[in-house]
Write a protein that holds these residues in place. Sequence first.
Motif, mmCIF file in Angstrom:
data_model
loop_
_atom_site.group_PDB
_atom_site.id
_atom_site.type_symbol
_atom_site.label_atom_id
_atom_site.label_comp_id
_atom_site.label_asym_id
_atom_site.label_seq_id
_atom_site.Cartn_x
_atom_site.Cartn_y
_atom_site.Cartn_z
ATOM 1 N N TYR A 119 15.329 -3.438 6.065
ATOM 2 C CA TYR A 119 14.625 -3.370 7.354
ATOM 3 C C TYR A 119 13.344 -2.577 7.094
ATOM 4 C CZ TYR A 119 14.541 -3.120 12.542
ATOM 5 O OH TYR A 119 14.228 -3.248 13.872
ATOM 6 N N PHE A 120 12.383 -3.241 6.464
ATOM 7 C CA PHE A 120 11.172 -2.567 6.004
ATOM 8 C C PHE A 120 10.356 -2.011 7.168
ATOM 9 C CE2 PHE A 120 11.833 -6.028 2.737
ATOM 10 C CZ PHE A 120 12.467 -5.200 1.826
ATOM 11 N N TYR A 121 10.364 -2.716 8.273
ATOM 12 C CA TYR A 121 9.664 -2.218 9.461
ATOM 13 C C TYR A 121 10.177 -0.837 9.850
ATOM 14 C CZ TYR A 121 9.192 -1.459 14.495
ATOM 15 O OH TYR A 121 8.983 -0.885 15.728
ATOM 16 N N ARG A 122 11.497 -0.656 9.804
ATOM 17 C CA ARG A 122 12.070 0.648 10.150
ATOM 18 C C ARG A 122 11.637 1.708 9.135
ATOM 19 N NH1 ARG A 122 17.670 0.192 8.867
ATOM 20 N NH2 ARG A 122 16.917 0.791 6.806
ATOM 21 N N GLU A 123 11.776 1.390 7.865
ATOM 22 C CA GLU A 123 11.460 2.370 6.819
ATOM 23 C C GLU A 123 10.001 2.807 6.895
ATOM 24 O OE1 GLU A 123 12.647 0.904 2.980
ATOM 25 O OE2 GLU A 123 14.455 -0.021 3.813
ATOM 26 N N HIS A 124 9.104 1.854 7.025
ATOM 27 C CA HIS A 124 7.679 2.173 7.040
ATOM 28 C C HIS A 124 7.271 2.847 8.347
ATOM 29 C CE1 HIS A 124 7.059 -1.333 3.949
ATOM 30 N NE2 HIS A 124 7.890 -0.390 3.529
ATOM 31 N N SER A 125 7.872 2.418 9.459
ATOM 32 C CA SER A 125 7.575 3.040 10.751
ATOM 33 C C SER A 125 7.925 4.518 10.731
ATOM 34 C CB SER A 125 8.359 2.354 11.875
ATOM 35 O OG SER A 125 7.875 1.058 12.124
ATOM 36 N N LEU A 126 9.094 4.838 10.194
ATOM 37 C CA LEU A 126 9.531 6.233 10.184
ATOM 38 C C LEU A 126 8.672 7.085 9.257
ATOM 39 C CD1 LEU A 126 13.421 5.838 10.364
ATOM 40 C CD2 LEU A 126 11.839 6.549 12.174
ATOM 41 N N MET A 127 8.215 6.504 8.148
ATOM 42 C CA MET A 127 7.303 7.242 7.278
ATOM 43 C C MET A 127 6.009 7.577 8.022
ATOM 44 S SD MET A 127 7.610 5.747 3.395
ATOM 45 C CE MET A 127 7.514 3.992 3.745
ATOM 46 N N LEU A 128 5.470 6.590 8.729
ATOM 47 C CA LEU A 128 4.228 6.815 9.472
ATOM 48 C C LEU A 128 4.455 7.763 10.644
ATOM 49 C CD1 LEU A 128 2.713 3.210 9.433
ATOM 50 C CD2 LEU A 128 1.872 5.213 8.210
ATOM 51 N N TRP A 129 5.598 7.620 11.315
ATOM 52 C CA TRP A 129 5.898 8.524 12.431
ATOM 53 C C TRP A 129 5.923 9.970 11.958
ATOM 54 C CZ3 TRP A 129 6.222 9.144 17.540
ATOM 55 C CH2 TRP A 129 6.890 10.278 18.013
ATOM 56 N N GLU A 130 6.599 10.233 10.858
ATOM 57 C CA GLU A 130 6.700 11.607 10.366
ATOM 58 C C GLU A 130 5.324 12.155 10.004
ATOM 59 O OE1 GLU A 130 9.298 13.396 10.638
ATOM 60 O OE2 GLU A 130 10.604 11.750 11.244
ATOM 61 N N ALA A 131 4.478 11.326 9.400
ATOM 62 C CA ALA A 131 3.129 11.778 9.040
ATOM 63 C C ALA A 131 2.303 12.057 10.287
ATOM 64 C CB ALA A 131 2.443 10.729 8.168
ATOM 65 N N ILE A 132 2.390 11.173 11.283
ATOM 66 C CA ILE A 132 1.640 11.358 12.526
ATOM 67 C C ILE A 132 2.136 12.599 13.267
ATOM 68 C CG2 ILE A 132 1.240 10.372 14.832
ATOM 69 C CD1 ILE A 132 1.271 7.587 13.443
ATOM 70 N N PHE A 133 3.450 12.742 13.373
ATOM 71 C CA PHE A 133 4.011 13.880 14.103
ATOM 72 C C PHE A 133 3.653 15.210 13.432
ATOM 73 C CE2 PHE A 133 7.549 16.834 15.062
ATOM 74 C CZ PHE A 133 7.367 16.923 16.432
ATOM 75 N N THR A 190 -1.374 2.548 16.854
ATOM 76 C CA THR A 190 -1.664 2.261 15.447
ATOM 77 C C THR A 190 -0.533 1.444 14.818
ATOM 78 O OG1 THR A 190 -0.724 4.432 14.818
ATOM 79 C CG2 THR A 190 -3.101 4.321 15.194
ATOM 80 N N ALA A 191 0.531 2.120 14.405
ATOM 81 C CA ALA A 191 1.598 1.455 13.662
ATOM 82 C C ALA A 191 2.316 0.389 14.478
ATOM 83 C CB ALA A 191 2.603 2.499 13.164
ATOM 84 N N GLN A 192 2.695 0.715 15.718
ATOM 85 C CA GLN A 192 3.456 -0.251 16.510
ATOM 86 C C GLN A 192 2.620 -1.481 16.824
ATOM 87 O OE1 GLN A 192 6.785 0.112 17.071
ATOM 88 N NE2 GLN A 192 6.577 -2.024 17.637
ATOM 89 N N HIS A 193 1.349 -1.283 17.128
ATOM 90 C CA HIS A 193 0.489 -2.443 17.387
ATOM 91 C C HIS A 193 0.327 -3.278 16.125
ATOM 92 C CE1 HIS A 193 -3.437 -4.571 17.813
ATOM 93 N NE2 HIS A 193 -2.851 -4.930 18.938
ATOM 94 N N ALA A 194 0.129 -2.638 14.986
ATOM 95 C CA ALA A 194 -0.027 -3.383 13.738
ATOM 96 C C ALA A 194 1.218 -4.211 13.435
ATOM 97 C CB ALA A 194 -0.315 -2.419 12.592
ATOM 98 N N ALA A 195 2.400 -3.640 13.693
ATOM 99 C CA ALA A 195 3.646 -4.340 13.383
ATOM 100 C C ALA A 195 3.813 -5.606 14.201
ATOM 101 C CB ALA A 195 4.838 -3.406 13.611
ATOM 102 N N THR A 196 3.325 -5.609 15.442
ATOM 103 C CA THR A 196 3.512 -6.781 16.305
ATOM 104 C C THR A 196 2.312 -7.729 16.282
ATOM 105 O OG1 THR A 196 2.718 -5.502 18.197
ATOM 106 C CG2 THR A 196 5.089 -5.629 17.886
ATOM 107 N N ASN A 197 1.132 -7.208 15.996
ATOM 108 C CA ASN A 197 -0.074 -8.033 16.064
ATOM 109 C C ASN A 197 -0.454 -8.663 14.732
ATOM 110 O OD1 ASN A 197 -2.828 -8.760 17.465
ATOM 111 N ND2 ASN A 197 -3.380 -7.779 15.539
ATOM 112 N N ASN A 198 -0.419 -7.876 13.658
ATOM 113 C CA ASN A 198 -1.092 -8.300 12.435
ATOM 114 C C ASN A 198 -0.440 -9.481 11.741
ATOM 115 O OD1 ASN A 198 -2.640 -6.116 13.091
ATOM 116 N ND2 ASN A 198 -2.292 -4.976 11.206
ATOM 117 N N GLY A 199 0.843 -9.735 12.015
ATOM 118 C CA GLY A 199 1.498 -10.857 11.349
ATOM 119 C C GLY A 199 1.659 -12.087 12.211
ATOM 120 N N GLN A 200 1.016 -12.117 13.368
ATOM 121 C CA GLN A 200 1.321 -13.235 14.266
ATOM 122 C C GLN A 200 0.866 -14.580 13.719
ATOM 123 O OE1 GLN A 200 -0.888 -13.437 18.109
ATOM 124 N NE2 GLN A 200 -1.597 -11.380 17.593
#
Length: 670
Positions: free
Chosen positions: A465-479, A544-554
């Motif tokens: 579940y790469f979306y989960r793994e990468h999202s959490l990495m970005l979340w931790e960096a942003i937070f 940033t991350a959430q928009h990229a996850a839903t938009n960039n691969g459409q």
Amino acid sequence: MEVYTVTVATGTSEYSGTNNYIFVTLVGEKGESERTLLDNPGLDFCRGAVDQYKVTSSSHLGPIQLVRLEKQRYWLEDNWFCRYVTVEPPGGGTVLTFPCYRWLIGDIKVEIREGTAKTVRDDSSPQLLAHRKTELQERKTTYRWVTWAPGIPRCIDAKTEADLPQDVRFDNEKRSDFEHSLQYALLELSLKKMAIRFGKSWCDLDDFKRIFWRLRSPIAEYCMEHWKEDWFFGYQCMNGSNPRMIQRCKKLPENFPVTPNMVQSSMAPRTNLNKEIKAGNIYLLDYAVMDGIPANTIRGKIQHIAAPLCLLYQHPDDGLIPIAIQLEQNPDKDTPIFLPKDPPLAWLLAKMWVRHSEFQVFQLLSHLLRTHLVVEVFCVATLRQLPAVHPIYKLLAPHLRYTLEINCRGRTQLISPDGIFKRVVSTGGDGLLILAQREYKVLTYRSLNPRHDFDDRGVSRLPKYFYREHSLMLWEAIFSFVSGIVNLYYQSDHDVQEDLELQAWIRDITQEGFTELPNFGLSSKLSTREELSILLSVAIFTSTAQHAATNNGQFDWCAWVPNTPCTMRHPPPTDKDAVTMEMIMATLPDVSQSCVQMAITWHLGRAQPDAIPLGKYTEDHFTEKQAQELIDKFRMELKKIEDNIVSQNEGLELQYLFLLPSRVENSITI
């Protein structure tokens, strides 16, 4: 006579320069300098210029508090974008920076403050307090809330993008590229329709290859080859354009009467459905939100909508695979449960219907509502309630770039009564608004936080579940970055509670933006630094991350139309044995609809040429060394994440790179 050295920087985008008169006055604690004409009209203040001048005063002004800029017409009105002004006091000393980053339009006078971030409690000067108050009064007049439609987040009061203030509009290059891209896509669409019209219409699935011209991508072509395979269907549930729909199934829904015998052939040896449910290996897609949504009518023909339930199994060898599909919420004799052992065309069409619902949900709910409209609330509240000197304004400003204009364009061009959705999408017209209203009613603040979202959906152990793994990495960096900024400017929770501007900001968000949401779960008062840090991280992560996850691969997932069809022209099948290729082709989008789907998803999903990636700030709102050090640390962490993701994808035939920091935009611009 005191002589100050003043440097003025003009914007770098097209038409930022001006040939009008520019005047400056330095305002200090002890008085004002002479009003000084800075340039030779037409010679200075060119695009990208950094010009230096001498400004005199009959006496020492004390600490400089404000820089007053004035623009007056020379021959013709010529707007000017000022990046910043610096002031060096007589005899040298600390150079002060006054960030501006705004357009001066018409004969206008503006006053800008020195760049040190300050909350209202940090200001003691009556003059600076009055400046804060005046700035916010003007902003509240300029940026107003409006209800575009009931039952969804409120938005900026602008009928079209032309009604927006220039400061939040696209730059000229962005506007030209956006409009050229759309025209290019639609031109290719027209040529395809013309070429295909004089040949045969869709007869079989391979016919869809005829619309793959210059608009293509490696993932789209991979999708074309593998879209029928069950593992690929499961992969898209985790890493496609709607990666947060899947949830762990702890108990079969009562309206989805799947029995262990039905799916036994899909299970690994020596196990069964009940065992796998207990083991946490069964997952569910439930499109109940689609139930009863009115279908669009396109060129006089009613389209069709389903509300599927799809059961998936984490197979030890085959990965996540679908094992049962019901196309409506209420089971009966005309709503069969489709299984992988059914006739191949019946199983394929059932998966298409799930993917058709996926198109509606990801475009209108995961993408439009949960990123664009949510972030617009933060954008409007920030512009209305936080002055430019406020640290939270400085933090959020880069993540709000272009969002108001792209949302205005979306409301007028995509989801309006005569927009693109009405022309080609099964939920176009009344359906899309009803769908958004349903989701908005159950939208929670908690679900916008990825930490909680993955836990609540029970998918924390789902493999690959790469979306989960990468999202959490970005979340931790942003937070971590956001917490550093918050703790830098708020020494205690009490400081957060006593910041009147910040409290007005959160009230604007909850009481004006997210109206009609009694169960949203966000308080109208901020009490702690941690609460503030989490809220700001949610806003930045979403933009940033959430928009990229839903938009960039459409385009990647939707260009091959049978994989994610935008509409269905016939109702769901009621008889598994009656499904034929002719039925499938009559159900899928026609030539025109397919061409529009490909063109628009390419236009909206392509990489933006003027994109500013996450962590890169082209405007230096923060001038203090400590804040700049936190930004540098954030960038270093993003670089580590980038290297980690690149390394993780080495050797993979199907790579997941949508959350690569260099490909995640700093704001919602498309």
